[in-house]
Design a protein around this motif. Structure first.
Motif, mmCIF file in Angstrom:
data_model
loop_
_atom_site.group_PDB
_atom_site.id
_atom_site.type_symbol
_atom_site.label_atom_id
_atom_site.label_comp_id
_atom_site.label_asym_id
_atom_site.label_seq_id
_atom_site.Cartn_x
_atom_site.Cartn_y
_atom_site.Cartn_z
ATOM 1 N N GLN A 1 0.855 -1.178 0.000
ATOM 2 C CA GLN A 1 0.000 0.000 0.000
ATOM 3 C C GLN A 1 0.891 1.227 0.000
ATOM 4 O O GLN A 1 1.728 1.398 0.888
ATOM 5 C CB GLN A 1 -0.911 0.021 1.235
ATOM 6 N N PHE A 2 0.735 2.094 -1.017
ATOM 7 C CA PHE A 2 1.555 3.301 -1.111
ATOM 8 C C PHE A 2 0.780 4.489 -0.565
ATOM 9 O O PHE A 2 -0.394 4.685 -0.883
ATOM 10 C CB PHE A 2 1.973 3.575 -2.556
ATOM 11 N N ILE A 3 1.446 5.294 0.265
ATOM 12 C CA ILE A 3 0.857 6.487 0.857
ATOM 13 C C ILE A 3 1.669 7.688 0.386
ATOM 14 O O ILE A 3 2.867 7.778 0.653
ATOM 15 C CB ILE A 3 0.901 6.423 2.398
ATOM 16 N N SER A 4 1.026 8.609 -0.326
ATOM 17 C CA SER A 4 1.726 9.811 -0.792
ATOM 18 C C SER A 4 1.743 10.851 0.321
ATOM 19 O O SER A 4 0.696 11.222 0.851
ATOM 20 C CB SER A 4 1.050 10.383 -2.041
ATOM 21 N N THR A 5 2.918 11.297 0.698
ATOM 22 C CA THR A 5 3.082 12.208 1.825
ATOM 23 C C THR A 5 3.035 13.676 1.437
ATOM 24 O O THR A 5 2.913 14.544 2.304
ATOM 25 C CB THR A 5 4.433 11.968 2.522
ATOM 26 N N GLY A 6 3.180 13.991 0.156
ATOM 27 C CA GLY A 6 3.443 15.371 -0.218
ATOM 28 C C GLY A 6 4.880 15.710 0.142
ATOM 29 O O GLY A 6 5.661 14.838 0.541
ATOM 30 N N ASP A 7 5.256 16.984 0.004
ATOM 31 C CA ASP A 7 6.655 17.365 0.207
ATOM 32 C C ASP A 7 7.099 17.287 1.670
ATOM 33 O O ASP A 7 8.280 17.118 1.949
ATOM 34 C CB ASP A 7 6.886 18.783 -0.312
ATOM 35 N N ASN A 8 6.180 17.421 2.618
ATOM 36 C CA ASN A 8 6.554 17.464 4.032
ATOM 37 C C ASN A 8 6.651 16.055 4.622
ATOM 38 O O ASN A 8 5.881 15.668 5.507
ATOM 39 C CB ASN A 8 5.564 18.314 4.830
ATOM 40 N N VAL A 9 7.617 15.293 4.139
ATOM 41 C CA VAL A 9 7.772 13.894 4.563
ATOM 42 C C VAL A 9 7.977 13.796 6.067
ATOM 43 O O VAL A 9 7.356 12.968 6.748
ATOM 44 C CB VAL A 9 8.955 13.239 3.827
ATOM 45 N N SER A 10 8.863 14.630 6.586
ATOM 46 C CA SER A 10 9.208 14.558 8.003
ATOM 47 C C SER A 10 7.987 14.761 8.889
ATOM 48 O O SER A 10 7.741 13.999 9.830
ATOM 49 C CB SER A 10 10.277 15.608 8.330
ATOM 50 N N THR A 11 7.205 15.785 8.572
ATOM 51 C CA THR A 11 6.023 16.095 9.388
ATOM 52 C C THR A 11 4.988 14.985 9.308
ATOM 53 O O THR A 11 4.428 14.555 10.331
ATOM 54 C CB THR A 11 5.397 17.421 8.920
#
Length: 441
Positions: free
Chosen positions: A73-83
């Motif tokens: 299952q892939f979850i797209s985080t957007g640019d703010n991976v850390s948060t």
């Protein structure tokens, strides 16, 4: 991510331009397994990818599923991976694997105790198939935590051959020649450059190529480690050089305001879409994937590139980047996640995306014949053979608060500079203030 007036294309053109050797490589090595040993298990993977990149990475995950029986299952985080990842860990819903796009974020995750060191199997594969630099950037305090699966060649300027042919443009050898050529393109009816100012990371890439060529590798390394302050005269000079482009209304499609409302895929569309607005777009080799997948362009014919040109008598820059796979301790299926990384380390896994396009692998054992076109094949060859001349993306080496967060740090300050490039010295001071705070943190 250009050919000369005679329009050399493919492997020969890129080898000449970037100093690549003949295209070739070793054959794929099987990942092993295939016995459906992970049947019934689900591996969750978080990453920044969307669009064609997410679609092509899903092909890799599907190949892993076919081999092992595991679901993904892939979850797209957007640019703010850390948060995003931090909040998921706090909420007890941590993914098993994260594709981390910045060295600084990988280091942050490791120092917080979020990561599991990679298995001996993965480390052995990395030692056999990767140049030492990739292991260095994936390690923290001597332990390997990150596997660089996808690499980027970020010193390429992509262009529409039709647009540049109509303007009678030859590939520029210097930055000033590139701006002059851009004004000629503008005179022919199109803007010179499509700039993706809505995405701050693209602006850091512009700066880094200029800085590496103009200031040299030693200062680049020092600035990347914050051993040199951003108020240094070399930074002010590089910002001024970048500002020459940003403030020239003949060069930027739609001007600064439109650039700030253009994201990366949109910047590619302005050059290679159905209604072209510009002749060139600067970004990494991954421009090819968008041009091909979304707009049906044939790479090397309908879309080509020239190396980012040298600045002020320096050497032409070679800036790289990459996405590293890490395994989170708190993932519900971390053991299966580790098996995914063992698979991603193989040339077999890299070949899946290489065939799909828009991808470079740092794995030297991947047969270059797996890439779908000569331009990408030669780009990959030049990247893995560039040696000590390559420098990793500077913003990706910084703490996420400075170099990897949307609306903050370097991303925001360079967007502000695009909006008003009249004060390089003031921008340098603001960059230093933000960097000092982030590095201390």
């Amino acid at each position: 991510m250009m050919r000369r007036t005679t329009l050399l294309t493919g492997c020969t053109a890129l080898a000449l331009a970037l100093g690549a050797t003949a295209c070739g490589g070793g054959g794929p090595v099987a990942a092993g397994g295939g016995d459906k040993a992970l049947g019934g298990q689900t591996v969750t993977v978080a990453g920044v990818w969307t669009g064609s990149e997410q679609k092509n990475f899903q092909k890799v995950l599907d190949a892993f599923s076919a081999k092992t029986g595991a679901k993904t299952q892939f979850i797209s985080t957007g640019d703010n991976v850390s948060t995003v990842v931090g909040s998921k860990i706090e909420g007890g819903n941590a993914p098993d694997v994260v594709m981390v796009p910045q060295v600084g974020v990988l280091q942050q995750f490791a120092k917080k105790g979020w990561l599991t060191p990679l298995s001996a199997t993965t480390e052995k594969t990395v030692d056999a198939g990767y140049a030492p630099v990739w292991k260095k950037y994936g390690s923290v305090d001597g332990r390997l935590y990150g596997l660089y699966f996808k690499a980027a060649h970020k010193s390429t300027v992509w262009y529409s051959p039709d647009a540049l042919d109509q303007a009678g443009i030859k590939p520029p050898k210097t930055y000033d020649e590139m701006l002059k050529a851009g004004r000629t393109v503008s005179d022919s009816g199109l803007a010179a450059f499509s700039v993706a100012g809505q995405d701050g990371w693209t602006l850091t890439d512009w700066f880094e190529n200029i800085y590496l060529s103009q200031a040299g590798p030693e200062k680049y390394d020092a600035l990347a480690a914050h051993k040199l302050k951003w108020t240094d005269a070399s930074v002010v000079k590089a910002l001024g050089t970048l500002g020459k482009l940003f403030k020239d209304k003949r060069l930027v499609a739609g001007g600064q305001k439109e650039a700030l409302n253009t994201d990366f895929p949109g910047s590619v569309e302005k050059v290679f879409g159905p209604k072209p607005e510009a002749g060139m777009v600067y970004e990494g080799d991954f421009v090819a994937g968008v041009a091909h997948d979304q707009f049906g362009k044939t790479i090397g014919t309908d879309a080509n590139f020239f190396p980012f040109p040298a600045v002020d008598g320096g050497k032409a820059p070679v800036v790289s980047g990459g996405d590293a796979a890490v395994v989170l301790k708190d993932g519900k299926n971390a053991k299966a996640g580790m098996k995914l990384l063992e698979y991603l380390a193989t040339p077999e896994a890299a070949a899946v995306w290489a065939k799909a396009g828009g991808f470079l692998s740092p794995n030297r054992k991947l047969d270059l014949a797996q890439y779908g076109d000569d331009v990408t094949r030669a780009t990959a060859k030049s990247l893995i053979t560039a040696g000590d001349s390559v420098r990793f993306d500077m913003s990706d080496q910084a703490p996420a608060a400075f170099g990897g967060t949307k609306g903050a740090g370097e991303w925001k300050l360079l967007q502000d500079f695009l909006r008003d490039p009249s004060d390089p010295k003031g921008t340098a001071a603001r960059l230093e203030s933000a960097a000092a705070k982030a590095y201390q943190g």
